[in-house]
Design an enzyme around this catalytic site. Structure first.
Site, mmCIF file in Angstrom:
data_model
loop_
_atom_site.group_PDB
_atom_site.id
_atom_site.type_symbol
_atom_site.label_atom_id
_atom_site.label_comp_id
_atom_site.label_asym_id
_atom_site.label_seq_id
_atom_site.Cartn_x
_atom_site.Cartn_y
_atom_site.Cartn_z
ATOM 1 N N TYR A 37 0.830 -1.191 0.000
ATOM 2 C CA TYR A 37 0.000 0.000 0.000
ATOM 3 C C TYR A 37 0.872 1.251 0.000
ATOM 4 C CZ TYR A 37 -3.394 3.510 1.306
ATOM 5 O OH TYR A 37 -4.165 4.646 1.321
ATOM 6 N N ASP A 38 1.867 1.232 0.900
ATOM 7 C CA ASP A 38 2.765 2.388 0.980
ATOM 8 C C ASP A 38 3.423 2.661 -0.359
ATOM 9 O OD1 ASP A 38 2.138 2.789 3.554
ATOM 10 O OD2 ASP A 38 3.900 1.768 4.385
ATOM 11 N N LEU A 84 -34.389 13.650 17.242
ATOM 12 C CA LEU A 84 -35.296 12.539 17.521
ATOM 13 C C LEU A 84 -35.956 12.754 18.876
ATOM 14 C CD1 LEU A 84 -33.089 9.441 16.613
ATOM 15 C CD2 LEU A 84 -35.089 10.237 15.372
ATOM 16 N N GLU A 114 -31.689 0.287 15.264
ATOM 17 C CA GLU A 114 -30.263 0.530 15.002
ATOM 18 C C GLU A 114 -29.591 1.035 16.264
ATOM 19 O OE1 GLU A 114 -30.224 3.731 12.278
ATOM 20 O OE2 GLU A 114 -30.824 2.511 10.567
ATOM 21 N N LYS A 116 -27.819 3.705 18.502
ATOM 22 C CA LYS A 116 -27.739 5.161 18.498
ATOM 23 C C LYS A 116 -26.282 5.502 18.781
ATOM 24 C CE LYS A 116 -30.042 9.278 20.284
ATOM 25 N NZ LYS A 116 -28.853 10.084 20.366
ATOM 26 N N ASP A 118 -23.114 7.493 19.628
ATOM 27 C CA ASP A 118 -22.919 8.692 20.441
ATOM 28 C C ASP A 118 -21.786 9.527 19.857
ATOM 29 O OD1 ASP A 118 -23.367 10.490 22.410
ATOM 30 O OD2 ASP A 118 -22.381 9.359 23.991
ATOM 31 N N GLU A 178 -23.072 9.845 11.692
ATOM 32 C CA GLU A 178 -22.511 10.270 12.957
ATOM 33 C C GLU A 178 -21.001 10.061 12.931
ATOM 34 O OE1 GLU A 178 -25.226 11.132 14.597
ATOM 35 O OE2 GLU A 178 -24.577 11.397 16.662
ATOM 36 N N TYR A 230 -26.561 6.586 8.436
ATOM 37 C CA TYR A 230 -27.847 5.936 8.673
ATOM 38 C C TYR A 230 -28.993 6.617 7.944
ATOM 39 C CZ TYR A 230 -27.373 9.610 12.186
ATOM 40 O OH TYR A 230 -27.112 10.792 12.811
ATOM 41 N N LYS A 296 -36.954 2.873 13.966
ATOM 42 C CA LYS A 296 -37.454 3.592 12.791
ATOM 43 C C LYS A 296 -38.437 2.722 12.014
ATOM 44 C CE LYS A 296 -32.997 5.826 12.057
ATOM 45 N NZ LYS A 296 -31.790 5.899 11.221
ATOM 46 N N LYS A 320 -33.156 5.566 24.996
ATOM 47 C CA LYS A 320 -31.822 5.788 25.565
ATOM 48 C C LYS A 320 -31.558 4.858 26.739
ATOM 49 C CE LYS A 320 -30.671 10.281 25.203
ATOM 50 N NZ LYS A 320 -29.557 11.114 24.827
ATOM 51 N N CYS A 414 -0.005 26.575 45.312
ATOM 52 C CA CYS A 414 0.202 25.171 44.968
ATOM 53 C C CYS A 414 0.216 24.353 46.256
ATOM 54 C CB CYS A 414 1.521 25.011 44.215
ATOM 55 S SG CYS A 414 1.986 23.284 44.002
ATOM 56 N N CYS A 417 4.009 23.036 46.846
ATOM 57 C CA CYS A 417 5.181 23.871 47.105
ATOM 58 C C CYS A 417 4.819 25.282 47.570
ATOM 59 C CB CYS A 417 6.062 23.941 45.857
ATOM 60 S SG CYS A 417 5.333 24.922 44.538
ATOM 61 N N CYS A 438 0.823 25.562 38.642
ATOM 62 C CA CYS A 438 1.890 25.959 39.540
ATOM 63 C C CYS A 438 3.078 26.354 38.659
ATOM 64 C CB CYS A 438 2.259 24.778 40.434
ATOM 65 S SG CYS A 438 3.862 24.953 41.217
ATOM 66 N N CYS A 443 8.862 22.544 41.841
ATOM 67 C CA CYS A 443 7.821 21.994 42.717
ATOM 68 C C CYS A 443 7.995 20.470 42.789
ATOM 69 C CB CYS A 443 6.452 22.344 42.131
ATOM 70 S SG CYS A 443 5.085 21.503 42.928
HETATM 71 S S1 IVH Z 1 -31.795 9.108 12.614
HETATM 72 C C1 IVH Z 1 -34.646 12.623 11.359
HETATM 73 N N1 IVH Z 1 -30.206 7.164 13.403
HETATM 74 O O1 IVH Z 1 -29.133 11.010 17.422
HETATM 75 C C2 IVH Z 1 -33.919 11.692 12.266
HETATM 76 N N2 IVH Z 1 -29.924 9.297 14.384
HETATM 77 O O2 IVH Z 1 -30.933 12.271 19.307
HETATM 78 C C3 IVH Z 1 -32.509 11.591 11.984
HETATM 79 N N3 IVH Z 1 -28.078 9.442 15.970
HETATM 80 O O3 IVH Z 1 -29.635 13.934 15.559
HETATM 81 C C4 IVH Z 1 -31.732 10.813 12.957
HETATM 82 N N4 IVH Z 1 -27.438 7.349 15.794
HETATM 83 O O4 IVH Z 1 -27.316 12.796 15.483
HETATM 84 C C5 IVH Z 1 -30.549 8.454 13.548
HETATM 85 N N5 IVH Z 1 -28.857 5.354 13.961
HETATM 86 C C6 IVH Z 1 -29.188 6.650 14.100
HETATM 87 C C7 IVH Z 1 -28.492 7.505 14.975
HETATM 88 C C8 IVH Z 1 -28.900 8.836 15.088
HETATM 89 C C9 IVH Z 1 -27.196 8.512 16.374
HETATM 90 C C10 IVH Z 1 -28.119 10.837 16.468
HETATM 91 C C11 IVH Z 1 -28.393 11.881 15.414
HETATM 92 C C12 IVH Z 1 -29.646 12.581 15.852
HETATM 93 C C13 IVH Z 1 -29.620 12.318 17.322
HETATM 94 C C14 IVH Z 1 -30.999 12.454 17.928
#
Ligand code: IVH
Length: 682
Positions: A37-38, A84, A114, A116, A118, A178, A230, A296, A320, A414, A417, A438, A443
């Site tokens: 690759y390099d 959401l 799915e 979520k 973070d 995300e 997503y 969804k 959540k 501090c 010291c 400090c 120290c």
């Molecule tokens: S769908 C119109 N799917 O969570 C809805 N959001 O608390 C679009 N997020 O603003 C969001 N994982 O930043 C969706 N699998 C997922 C997600 C996801 C993380 C975030 C997203 C959203 C926030 C809402």
């Protein structure tokens, strides 16, 4: 090679590299060795150096990060980026399902669950298959243009797989997802920041947000960021016909993106609850932090009929997971002094069980944090440990206040010291005015910290040089700096409490062995502010010896890849201190290895090597970015403002005040034609 041949070869190399990038970063299945690759990559980069006109924005070489920006430009989202609704309760989840069923009576509803992720929500805009603009959510209508930063993320394709776009002519594809920092990357980043004397990030999400907010894409390029997509925003001019969310995810995958690694199909509230519970277990194995599940509706047509509220779709909800929290009493606050002098308040707690371990201490971050949350000694507090994060005090349980609690007064001296502490001394970017330091480099806490850091595995790797022994060495007066380690005698060591002759011998042997360590480890071990292991390695690649690093000027240092102005200044400042210079000399006399094994002399320099250019006005032929690219490809640098260091000002039509300044400072002024002649002259 003719230009036409170069073009063909370039296209071939770029395509191949892109395919390998996708296999490695998205599919996780490398198709060639790193070495191969390099080689491909280097051939591509060399070709672009020779023919800068071949560099296209989607070339795999353009991921290392371009010039720093002054600010982020606003971007309007043609389709708003919504949020959401969320819930923590199964009962509310059931109500949500019932509500949808009432909205779409008698219809069969299929749900997709799915993770979520973070992270930070972003929008990626592709026009005719090319990545043109990446932006944050902002207020949902307008976000920040962070294209340059997003380009550094390897799993974001710069060009979409053509077959999958199948667009007749002009197409627009907006992909939403995300951006996150991997759990392991987060740990590594914080270790590195601690080693550099910088504030650690509180959690992976903050680290991702902080990274994307960087104005210098070269810094972003070094952060272990990744993305999961997503959804989509505006879609125009493509032939794809999608009916369901699962098809959409499949399509995004064929376009070259990472999609959620696991999804569940459900047909009832009971099935949803089961899937959400399953996800809660498996999410621990994911590379990213998850704070919940997103439910969804699968059918896109049903979604349309369900519609939206002002802020969120009616067809989706976030469930959540409760963060791992516990309540306990704050018995007191101690203040720790790090090796760079940074003062960190630490909560001394009534021990409590949290996420499987007993916690007796937690971070309070800094003085402002304590004040903002009005945390008082004697308070009942909530502590939290989310994923890989150090336990932290997140809140006060105000209902449990008795009135006997006392506000904590941050020391003005501090605790080690007694020096008067300051909020500016040695401030790292981002912590100015937040972190008290400090200022006394003598120290004892700083001395101990520096020696522990020197001995640590990542630096000189001296076995036995941990907290306990280092404290003894410093307390007994045997060691005041790292050079003292190399003068230690067996009888001195063996005289220490709880130190047998055998351990003393072992420690001396370990110290002796460290004389062979590579030069970058010394450089890192010295603990110069902002010089982490990565920067130390980069410097060792650029300079043949340690002395050369410290004798270099700021412009010479910044010639080195990964070394910016702040780092260069810090190095020069460190060496400006006589005590540090003496230390270096003593280490050299102790026969440590000052000759870099990583050093690689630079290949033949480009025609503009070392020259600094400033652009002003509109040039007749080339766009600003093109000019910048060409200058850089020829070894030159482009700066934003004219100073005595500027070698040339390239002026076009309607030049600004930069031209006057150039005239005043007698900087040479040239036009586009002259510039191109200089570049072609090889
Ligand atoms: S769908 C119109 N799917 O969570 C809805 N959001 O608390 C679009 N997020 O603003 C969001 N994982 O930043 C969706 N699998 C997922 C997600 C996801 C993380 C975030 C997203 C959203 C926030 C809402």
């Amino acid at each position: 090679m003719t230009l036409a041949e170069a073009k063909t070869r370039h296209r071939q190399l770029a395509r191949e590299t892109r395919q390998h990038d996708h296999a490695y970063y998205v599919l996780g299945q490398p198709t060639i060795s790193d070495f191969e690759y390099d080689r491909l990559y280097r051939e591509l980069a060399d070709l672009e150096k020779q023919y800068p006109e071949l560099i296209s924005p989607d070339s795999p070489t353009q991921r290392v990060g371009g010039e720093p920006l002054k600010e982020f430009k606003p971007v309007r989202h043609p389709q708003p980026m919504l949020s959401l609704d969320n819930t923590y309760s199964q009962q509310e989840l059931r109500e949500f399902v019932n509500r949808l069923q009432r909205l779409l009576p008698k219809e069969k509803l299929e749900w997709v669950v799915e993770p979520k992720v973070d992270g930070i929500a972003i929008n990626l805009r592709y026009e005719d298959g090319l990545f043109l603009c990446g932006s944050t959510r902002g207020d949902g209508t307008t976000g920040d243009d962070i294209t340059a930063n997003l380009k550094t993320i390897r799993s974001i394709p710069h060009r979409l797989e053509e077959e999958s776009v199948s667009a007749p002519a002009r197409s627009v594809i907006e992909v939403r997802g995300e951006v996150y920092l991997t759990k392991t990357g987060f740990k590594r980043l914080n270790t590195e920041r601690a080693a550099n004397g910088e504030e650690p990030f509180a959690n992976a999400r903050n680290a991702a947000a902080g990274s994307l907010k960087q104005l210098d894409p070269r810094i972003v390029a070094r952060r272990p960021l990744d993305i999961v997509v997503y959804g989509v925003g505006q879609i125009e001019g493509t032939n794809v016909r999608l009916e369901r969310h699962d098809q959409l995810l499949q399509w995004l995958k064929t376009l070259g993106f990472n999609t959620p690694e696991r999804t569940w199909h459900c047909h009832s509230a009971d099935e949803l609850v089961k899937a959400i519970e399953e996800l809660e277990q498996v999410r621990r194995g994911f590379a990213y932090e998850t704070d919940g599940a997103v439910v969804k509706l699968n059918s896109l047509e049903q979604r349309q009929r369900a519609g939206f509220t002002a802020k969120a779709p009616r067809w989706a909800i976030a469930y959540k997971y409760a963060a791992e929290q516990a309540e306990t009493k704050l018995k007191g606050v101690t203040v720790q002094v790090g090796r760079t002098g940074a003062l960190t308040p630490v909560a001394e707690l009534e021990p409590v069980l949290l996420a499987g371990s007993t916690i007796g201490r937690a971070t309070l971050h800094n003085e402002d944090y304590i004040r903002q949350k009005d945390i008082r000694v004697g308070d009942t507090v909530t502590i939290e440990k989310a994923g890989e994060v150090i336990p932290a005090v997140v809140d006060v349980v105000l209902t449990k206040r008795t009135g006997a609690e006392v506000p904590f007064r941050f020391p003005s001296q501090c605790p080690e010291c007694g020096s008067k502490v300051s909020r500016m001394a040695g401030a790292a970017p981002g912590d100015e005015g937040v972190v008290w330091r400090c200022p006394n480099s003598d120290c004892p806490a700083q001395i101990r910290g520096r020696i522990e850091h020197w001995c640590s595995r990542g630096a000189m790797d001296i076995e036995g040089g941990g907290e306990v022994l280092v404290r003894q060495l410093v307390q007994s007066g045997l060691v005041r700096d790292v050079a003292d380690l190399y003068r230690l005698k067996l009888e001195e060591l063996a005289g220490l409490e709880r130190m047998g002759e055998k351990s003393a011998r072992n420690f001396l042997q370990a110290i002796d062995a460290s004389k062979q360590r590579e030069t970058w480890r010394i450089l890192f071990g010295l603990g110069v502010l902002h010089v982490g292991a990565g920067v130390a390695k980069a410097l060792s690649r650029c300079f043949p010896t340690l002395e050369d690093v410290f004798n270099a000027s700021i412009p010479q240092l910044t010639q080195c890849e990964d070394v910016g102005e702040v780092i260069a200044q810090s190095i020069v400042q460190w060496h400006g201190d006589r005590q540090n210079r003496t230390l270096l000399e003593r280490l050299r006399k102790a026969k440590l290895n000052f000759t870099s094994e990583l050093y690689k002399p630079k290949a033949a320099a480009g025609p503009l090597e070392g020259k600094i250019f400033v652009l002003t006005g509109t040039l007749p032929g080339l766009k600003r970015e093109e000019v910048t690219e060409r200058i850089e490809a020829a070894g030159g640098k482009v700066s934003g403002s004219v100073s005595k260091k500027t070698d040339f000002v390239v002026a076009g039509e309607e030049p600004g005040s930069k031209l006057e300044k150039a005239q005043k400072l007698r900087v040479r002024i040239i036009g586009e034609k002259e510039l191109l002649e200089m570049i072609e002259k090889r």
